[in-house]
Write a protein that holds these residues in place. Structure first.
Motif, PDB file in Angstrom:
ATOM      1  N   MET A  51      54.604  80.459  42.071  1.00 42.97           N
ATOM      2  CA  MET A  51      55.523  79.408  41.628  1.00 42.97           C
ATOM      3  C   MET A  51      54.885  78.623  40.494  1.00 42.97           C
ATOM      4  SD  MET A  51      57.360  76.427  43.904  1.00 42.97           S
ATOM      5  CE  MET A  51      58.080  77.612  45.040  1.00 42.97           C
ATOM      6  N   SER A  52      55.570  78.533  39.357  1.00 38.28           N
ATOM      7  CA  SER A  52      55.013  77.877  38.181  1.00 38.28           C
ATOM      8  C   SER A  52      55.149  76.357  38.267  1.00 38.28           C
ATOM      9  CB  SER A  52      55.738  78.370  36.930  1.00 38.28           C
ATOM     10  OG  SER A  52      57.089  77.942  36.941  1.00 38.28           O
ATOM     11  N   GLU A  53      54.383  75.668  37.402  1.00 34.95           N
ATOM     12  CA  GLU A  53      54.463  74.210  37.350  1.00 34.95           C
ATOM     13  C   GLU A  53      55.867  73.773  36.959  1.00 34.95           C
ATOM     14  OE1 GLU A  53      51.461  72.334  35.038  1.00 34.95           O
ATOM     15  OE2 GLU A  53      49.831  73.477  35.928  1.00 34.95           O
ATOM     16  N   THR A  54      56.502  74.530  36.058  1.00 35.00           N
ATOM     17  CA  THR A  54      57.855  74.193  35.612  1.00 35.00           C
ATOM     18  C   THR A  54      58.831  74.231  36.775  1.00 35.00           C
ATOM     19  OG1 THR A  54      57.412  75.133  33.430  1.00 35.00           O
ATOM     20  CG2 THR A  54      59.718  74.792  34.039  1.00 35.00           C
ATOM     21  N   THR A  55      58.723  75.267  37.614  1.00 40.84           N
ATOM     22  CA  THR A  55      59.607  75.392  38.776  1.00 40.84           C
ATOM     23  C   THR A  55      59.403  74.229  39.732  1.00 40.84           C
ATOM     24  OG1 THR A  55      59.526  77.803  38.624  1.00 40.84           O
ATOM     25  CG2 THR A  55      60.280  76.866  40.706  1.00 40.84           C
ATOM     26  N   ILE A  56      58.143  73.879  39.963  1.00 44.09           N
ATOM     27  CA  ILE A  56      57.823  72.775  40.870  1.00 44.09           C
ATOM     28  C   ILE A  56      58.417  71.467  40.363  1.00 44.09           C
ATOM     29  CG2 ILE A  56      55.927  71.343  41.739  1.00 44.09           C
ATOM     30  CD1 ILE A  56      54.228  73.913  41.843  1.00 44.09           C
ATOM     31  N   THR A  57      58.210  71.179  39.082  1.00 46.56           N
ATOM     32  CA  THR A  57      58.731  69.922  38.539  1.00 46.56           C
ATOM     33  C   THR A  57      60.253  69.897  38.538  1.00 46.56           C
ATOM     34  OG1 THR A  57      58.500  70.854  36.309  1.00 46.56           O
ATOM     35  CG2 THR A  57      56.703  69.489  37.101  1.00 46.56           C
ATOM     36  N   GLU A  58      60.885  71.038  38.276  1.00 46.72           N
ATOM     37  CA  GLU A  58      62.350  71.100  38.283  1.00 46.72           C
ATOM     38  C   GLU A  58      62.907  70.869  39.680  1.00 46.72           C
ATOM     39  OE1 GLU A  58      63.464  74.803  36.572  1.00 46.72           O
ATOM     40  OE2 GLU A  58      63.187  74.137  34.493  1.00 46.72           O
ATOM     41  N   LEU A  59      62.252  71.430  40.688  1.00 45.77           N
ATOM     42  CA  LEU A  59      62.710  71.248  42.069  1.00 45.77           C
ATOM     43  C   LEU A  59      62.657  69.777  42.470  1.00 45.77           C
ATOM     44  CD1 LEU A  59      61.161  74.312  43.942  1.00 45.77           C
ATOM     45  CD2 LEU A  59      63.591  73.746  43.768  1.00 45.77           C
ATOM     46  N   ILE A  60      61.572  69.113  42.112  1.00 42.74           N
ATOM     47  CA  ILE A  60      61.446  67.692  42.463  1.00 42.74           C
ATOM     48  C   ILE A  60      62.468  66.860  41.695  1.00 42.74           C
ATOM     49  CG2 ILE A  60      59.927  65.680  42.463  1.00 42.74           C
ATOM     50  CD1 ILE A  60      57.563  67.556  42.759  1.00 42.74           C
ATOM     51  N   ASN A  61      62.620  67.155  40.408  1.00 44.66           N
ATOM     52  CA  ASN A  61      63.585  66.415  39.589  1.00 44.66           C
ATOM     53  C   ASN A  61      65.010  66.578  40.105  1.00 44.66           C
ATOM     54  OD1 ASN A  61      62.116  65.039  37.566  1.00 44.66           O
ATOM     55  ND2 ASN A  61      61.737  66.966  36.493  1.00 44.66           N
ATOM     56  N   GLN A  62      65.343  67.791  40.565  1.00 40.13           N
ATOM     57  CA  GLN A  62      66.714  68.085  40.970  1.00 40.13           C
ATOM     58  C   GLN A  62      67.032  67.652  42.399  1.00 40.13           C
ATOM     59  OE1 GLN A  62      67.917  72.090  40.102  1.00 40.13           O
ATOM     60  NE2 GLN A  62      69.963  71.837  40.943  1.00 40.13           N
TER      61      GLN A  62
END
Length: 203
Positions: free
Chosen positions: A1-12
């Motif tokens: 799981m990439s950093e981008t995916t992690i940040t998007e999940l939290i943001n969403q």
């Protein structure tokens, strides 16, 4: 799981995303909880997330993941687990049989302290639940120690991200370098909380 995916999940998904990621990190150790927690701390400045809400969500997620692995420990032996991670599953999770053995040895040496302090040690914090389940360690004690250890660890890292602000990514790199210092701080905080708890009980 990439950093981008992690940040998007939290943001969403907000708190739900935090809980999911931390639970996932507990079951699949390669996911970096430090990244999730420090970034979450930063988001308490730029979103509707609150520090307390984020800490609670992360602690719930950590507890769910820990209970899942505790259940695995009740069902499987060390030998069976080592066989599992020696194959394709181990490659997917980036785990080795020696990781299982290390967590088991750490638990056998330190018992309750392993559950409490082990929550702050990479890889061990996830796998320590397995030997606890294997030895049928009392679930209510396991739960209490897990919640306390993860609550303190989550609090420290989320506060680091909060006070770092836009410099959260630089602070994340420092967290990796200063992990031992952070562990000492966490141990001191946990020791103080336990002292107050037992003192109140005696009174």
């Amino acid at each position: 799981m990439s950093e981008t995916t992690i940040t998007e999940l939290i943001n969403q998904y907000g708190y739900l995303g935090i809980a999911f990621l931390i639970a996932f990190e507990n079951i699949f150790p390669p996911i970096p909880s430090e990244l999730v927690l420090v970034f979450t701390g930063y988001l308490t400045l730029t979103s509707k997330l609150t520090i307390f809400g984020a800490i609670i969500a992360a602690t719930i997620g950590a507890f769910i993941g820990a209970v899942a692995l505790y259940g695995v420990g009740r069902l499987l032996s060390v030998t069976q687990l080592e066989k599992l991670v020696s194959g394709r599953l181990g490659r997917i999770l980036r785990l080795k049989a020696s990781d299982i053995e290390k967590a088991s040895r750490y638990f056998n040496q330190h018992g309750a302290a392993a559950i409490l302090i082990g929550r702050c040690i990479p890889v061990v914090r996830s796998l320590i639940s397995i030997p606890a389940g294997m030895t049928s360690y009392p679930f209510h004690r396991f739960s209490g120690l897990t919640i306390l250890g993860t609550f303190v660890w989550n609090t420290v890292l989320i506060l680091i991200g909060h006070f770092a602000g836009r410099a959260w990514s630089q602070m994340l790199a420092m967290v990796d370098q200063w992990l031992i210092v952070i562990l000492v701080v966490v141990i001191v905080i946990v020791a103080c909380l336990l002292y107050v708890k037992f003192k109140n009980k005696r009174n």
